[in-house]
Design a protein around this motif. Structure first.
Motif, PDB file in Angstrom:
ATOM      1  N   GLN A  60      89.715  15.958  44.815  1.00  0.00           N
ATOM      2  CA  GLN A  60      88.259  16.330  45.047  1.00  0.00           C
ATOM      3  C   GLN A  60      87.643  14.062  45.381  1.00  0.00           C
ATOM      4  O   GLN A  60      87.560  13.791  46.284  1.00  0.00           O
ATOM      5  CB  GLN A  60      86.996  16.186  43.843  1.00  0.00           C
ATOM      6  CG  GLN A  60      86.971  18.176  43.125  1.00  0.00           C
ATOM      7  CD  GLN A  60      86.469  18.423  42.118  1.00  0.00           C
ATOM      8  OE1 GLN A  60      86.607  17.455  41.283  1.00  0.00           O
ATOM      9  NE2 GLN A  60      86.503  19.319  42.421  1.00  0.00           N
ATOM     10  N   MET A  61      88.403  13.388  44.306  1.00  0.00           N
ATOM     11  CA  MET A  61      88.192  12.416  44.497  1.00  0.00           C
ATOM     12  C   MET A  61      89.173  11.121  45.517  1.00  0.00           C
ATOM     13  O   MET A  61      88.585  10.068  46.186  1.00  0.00           O
ATOM     14  CB  MET A  61      88.537  11.163  42.892  1.00  0.00           C
ATOM     15  CG  MET A  61      87.816  11.719  41.565  1.00  0.00           C
ATOM     16  SD  MET A  61      88.253  11.017  40.636  1.00  0.00           S
ATOM     17  CE  MET A  61      87.368   9.703  40.725  1.00  0.00           C
ATOM     18  N   THR A  62      89.877  11.665  46.186  1.00  0.00           N
ATOM     19  CA  THR A  62      90.849  11.115  47.129  1.00  0.00           C
ATOM     20  C   THR A  62      90.922  11.549  48.597  1.00  0.00           C
ATOM     21  O   THR A  62      91.001  11.669  48.655  1.00  0.00           O
ATOM     22  CB  THR A  62      92.010  11.470  47.043  1.00  0.00           C
ATOM     23  OG1 THR A  62      93.247  12.369  46.956  1.00  0.00           O
ATOM     24  CG2 THR A  62      92.591  10.954  45.551  1.00  0.00           C
ATOM     25  N   GLY A  63      90.450  12.979  48.377  1.00  0.00           N
ATOM     26  CA  GLY A  63      90.360  14.257  49.256  1.00  0.00           C
ATOM     27  C   GLY A  63      91.321  14.673  50.277  1.00  0.00           C
ATOM     28  O   GLY A  63      91.641  15.067  51.290  1.00  0.00           O
ATOM     29  N   LYS A  64      92.784  14.075  48.905  1.00  0.00           N
ATOM     30  CA  LYS A  64      93.626  14.738  49.832  1.00  0.00           C
ATOM     31  C   LYS A  64      94.083  15.582  48.890  1.00  0.00           C
ATOM     32  O   LYS A  64      94.409  15.263  47.543  1.00  0.00           O
ATOM     33  CB  LYS A  64      94.553  13.788  50.120  1.00  0.00           C
ATOM     34  CG  LYS A  64      94.594  12.545  51.421  1.00  0.00           C
ATOM     35  CD  LYS A  64      95.434  10.564  51.145  1.00  0.00           C
ATOM     36  CE  LYS A  64      94.692   9.831  51.305  1.00  0.00           C
ATOM     37  NZ  LYS A  64      94.284   8.737  51.464  1.00  0.00           N
ATOM     38  N   ARG A  65      95.114  16.300  49.006  1.00  0.00           N
ATOM     39  CA  ARG A  65      96.198  17.470  48.172  1.00  0.00           C
ATOM     40  C   ARG A  65      97.248  17.426  48.052  1.00  0.00           C
ATOM     41  O   ARG A  65      98.191  16.957  49.115  1.00  0.00           O
ATOM     42  CB  ARG A  65      95.373  18.759  48.900  1.00  0.00           C
ATOM     43  CG  ARG A  65      96.298  20.044  47.842  1.00  0.00           C
ATOM     44  CD  ARG A  65      95.957  21.431  47.873  1.00  0.00           C
ATOM     45  NE  ARG A  65      96.866  22.451  48.366  1.00  0.00           N
ATOM     46  CZ  ARG A  65      98.097  23.195  48.350  1.00  0.00           C
ATOM     47  NH1 ARG A  65      98.498  22.825  49.190  1.00  0.00           N
ATOM     48  NH2 ARG A  65      98.638  24.375  47.494  1.00  0.00           N
ATOM     49  N   LEU A  66      97.577  17.256  46.375  1.00  0.00           N
ATOM     50  CA  LEU A  66      99.347  17.108  46.396  1.00  0.00           C
ATOM     51  C   LEU A  66     100.194  18.205  46.444  1.00  0.00           C
ATOM     52  O   LEU A  66      99.375  19.088  46.162  1.00  0.00           O
ATOM     53  CB  LEU A  66      99.198  16.361  45.072  1.00  0.00           C
ATOM     54  CG  LEU A  66      99.407  14.585  44.548  1.00  0.00           C
ATOM     55  CD1 LEU A  66      99.053  15.003  42.557  1.00  0.00           C
ATOM     56  CD2 LEU A  66      99.909  14.194  45.091  1.00  0.00           C
ATOM     57  N   ASP A 113     102.820   7.744  48.062  1.00  0.00           N
ATOM     58  CA  ASP A 113     103.475   8.504  48.621  1.00  0.00           C
ATOM     59  C   ASP A 113     101.975   8.373  49.581  1.00  0.00           C
ATOM     60  O   ASP A 113     102.388   8.916  50.939  1.00  0.00           O
ATOM     61  CB  ASP A 113     104.525   9.099  48.292  1.00  0.00           C
ATOM     62  CG  ASP A 113     105.506   8.977  47.696  1.00  0.00           C
ATOM     63  OD1 ASP A 113     105.925   7.624  47.443  1.00  0.00           O
ATOM     64  OD2 ASP A 113     106.184   8.616  46.693  1.00  0.00           O
ATOM     65  N   LEU A 114     101.668   9.941  48.952  1.00  0.00           N
ATOM     66  CA  LEU A 114     100.579  10.673  49.869  1.00  0.00           C
ATOM     67  C   LEU A 114      99.611   9.006  50.669  1.00  0.00           C
ATOM     68  O   LEU A 114      99.435   9.962  51.891  1.00  0.00           O
ATOM     69  CB  LEU A 114      98.826  11.300  48.969  1.00  0.00           C
ATOM     70  CG  LEU A 114      98.907  12.102  49.169  1.00  0.00           C
ATOM     71  CD1 LEU A 114      99.231  13.055  49.861  1.00  0.00           C
ATOM     72  CD2 LEU A 114      97.470  12.497  47.873  1.00  0.00           C
ATOM     73  N   ALA A 115      98.498   8.424  50.560  1.00  0.00           N
ATOM     74  CA  ALA A 115      98.014   7.080  50.979  1.00  0.00           C
ATOM     75  C   ALA A 115      98.800   6.753  52.102  1.00  0.00           C
ATOM     76  O   ALA A 115      98.652   6.553  53.299  1.00  0.00           O
ATOM     77  CB  ALA A 115      97.931   5.947  49.908  1.00  0.00           C
ATOM     78  N   SER A 116     100.583   6.837  51.942  1.00  0.00           N
ATOM     79  CA  SER A 116     101.503   5.805  52.534  1.00  0.00           C
ATOM     80  C   SER A 116     101.385   6.921  54.069  1.00  0.00           C
ATOM     81  O   SER A 116     101.501   7.009  55.161  1.00  0.00           O
ATOM     82  CB  SER A 116     102.972   5.787  51.948  1.00  0.00           C
ATOM     83  OG  SER A 116     102.885   4.709  51.259  1.00  0.00           O
TER      84      SER A 116
END
Length: 84
Positions: free
Chosen positions: A51-57, A77-80
């Motif tokens: 929810q906070m990053t908009g990206k799913r691990l 790593d997700l941001a990269s």
């Protein structure tokens, strides 16, 4: 966002979600053994991170997370990956 900034953000999030003392949280703190986070709490954490990053691990990444440092590394790593 640098790893130091991510660490501060993760500590704030964990302290808020699970009523933990920020001063006791370190990169080496084990989510399960040290912080008493159970599997349901871990899922709640994953949902909140999404929810906070908009990206799913990815599930295979999430399964390897044991410490606060692992959470920070996974988010970094997700941001990269997103930037690439």
């Amino acid at each position: 966002m640098s790893k130091d900034e991510l660490y501060g953000w993760v500590v704030d999030l964990l302290a808020e979600m699970f009523e933990l003392d920020k001063s006791k949280l370190t990169m080496e703190s084990n989510l399960y053994a040290d912080l008493d986070i159970d599997s349901i709490d871990a899922v709640d954490l994953a949902v909140k991170l999404k929810q906070m990053t908009g990206k799913r691990l990815q599930p295979e990444v999430f399964k390897t997370i044991r410490t606060i440092g692992d959470v920070v590394d996974a988010l970094s790593d997700l941001a990269s990956e997103q930037a690439a």
